[in-house]
Design a protein around this motif. Structure first.
Motif, PDB file in Angstrom:
ATOM      1  N   VAL A   2      33.657  17.294  17.578  1.00 15.94           N
ATOM      2  CA  VAL A   2      32.774  16.513  16.715  1.00 15.94           C
ATOM      3  C   VAL A   2      33.192  16.654  15.254  1.00 15.94           C
ATOM      4  N   ARG A   3      33.557  17.854  14.839  1.00 12.45           N
ATOM      5  CA  ARG A   3      33.880  18.109  13.436  1.00 12.45           C
ATOM      6  C   ARG A   3      35.080  17.316  12.934  1.00 12.45           C
ATOM      7  N   SER A   4      35.932  16.852  13.834  1.00 13.83           N
ATOM      8  CA  SER A   4      37.142  16.149  13.416  1.00 13.83           C
ATOM      9  C   SER A   4      36.913  14.650  13.171  1.00 13.83           C
ATOM     10  N   LEU A   5      35.709  14.171  13.326  1.00 14.96           N
ATOM     11  CA  LEU A   5      35.425  12.757  13.115  1.00 14.96           C
ATOM     12  C   LEU A   5      35.268  12.481  11.617  1.00 14.96           C
ATOM     13  N   PRO A   6      36.098  11.593  11.045  1.00 21.78           N
ATOM     14  CA  PRO A   6      36.083  11.377   9.597  1.00 21.78           C
ATOM     15  C   PRO A   6      34.762  10.856   9.041  1.00 21.78           C
ATOM     16  N   GLN A  22      31.441   6.637  18.641  1.00 17.66           N
ATOM     17  CA  GLN A  22      32.390   7.760  18.534  1.00 17.66           C
ATOM     18  C   GLN A  22      31.655   9.092  18.636  1.00 17.66           C
ATOM     19  N   TRP A  23      30.497   9.164  18.005  1.00 17.05           N
ATOM     20  CA  TRP A  23      29.684  10.386  18.038  1.00 17.05           C
ATOM     21  C   TRP A  23      29.220  10.671  19.469  1.00 17.05           C
ATOM     22  N   LEU A  24      28.772   9.632  20.181  1.00 19.11           N
ATOM     23  CA  LEU A  24      28.340   9.811  21.564  1.00 19.11           C
ATOM     24  C   LEU A  24      29.483  10.336  22.435  1.00 19.11           C
ATOM     25  N   LYS A  25      30.677   9.798  22.237  1.00 17.58           N
ATOM     26  CA  LYS A  25      31.838  10.298  22.982  1.00 17.58           C
ATOM     27  C   LYS A  25      32.081  11.774  22.666  1.00 17.58           C
ATOM     28  N   ALA A  26      31.977  12.123  21.393  1.00 17.93           N
ATOM     29  CA  ALA A  26      32.264  13.494  20.963  1.00 17.93           C
ATOM     30  C   ALA A  26      31.267  14.504  21.525  1.00 17.93           C
ATOM     31  N   ILE A  27      30.044  14.049  21.802  1.00 15.45           N
ATOM     32  CA  ILE A  27      29.045  14.976  22.360  1.00 15.45           C
ATOM     33  C   ILE A  27      28.901  14.780  23.874  1.00 15.45           C
TER      34      ILE A  27
END
Length: 93
Positions: A2-6, A22-27
């Motif tokens: 998650v932290r790597s998402l600009p 993108q956030w949903l994918k990351a979590i």
């Protein structure tokens, strides 16, 4: 992950619909992405969602409660900052 998402540098209320995906994918909730896109959930809308909204309007299941906890987590920094401003204002009076 998650932290790597600009876009995380932005306030969550400023997130666009594609940022939410993108956030949903990351979590690990990529399977919810289409529902959020269809309902045009941007950051501003996301932060105003209640648990009932998720269950009834977006048909989220009880097992997907991770999303609600994640939304609450997104709100925390903004709430803390608002409380700090309020405390500073009261202290200066």
């Amino acid at each position: 992950k998650v932290r790597s998402l600009p876009f995380l540098k932005l306030q969550p209320r400023m997130w666009k619909i594609e940022h939410i995906g993108q956030w949903l994918k990351a979590i690990d909730l990529a399977h919810c992405q289409l529902r959020f896109e269809r309902n045009k959930i941007s950051g501003n809308v996301l932060l105003d969602l209640k648990e009932d909204d998720l269950r009834h309007e977006l048909s989220m299941k009880l097992g997907e409660e991770k999303i609600f906890k994640s939304i609450v987590h997104l709100k925390e920094p903004a709430q803390s900052k608002a409380e700090e401003v309020e405390e500073d204002t009261q202290a200066s009076q």
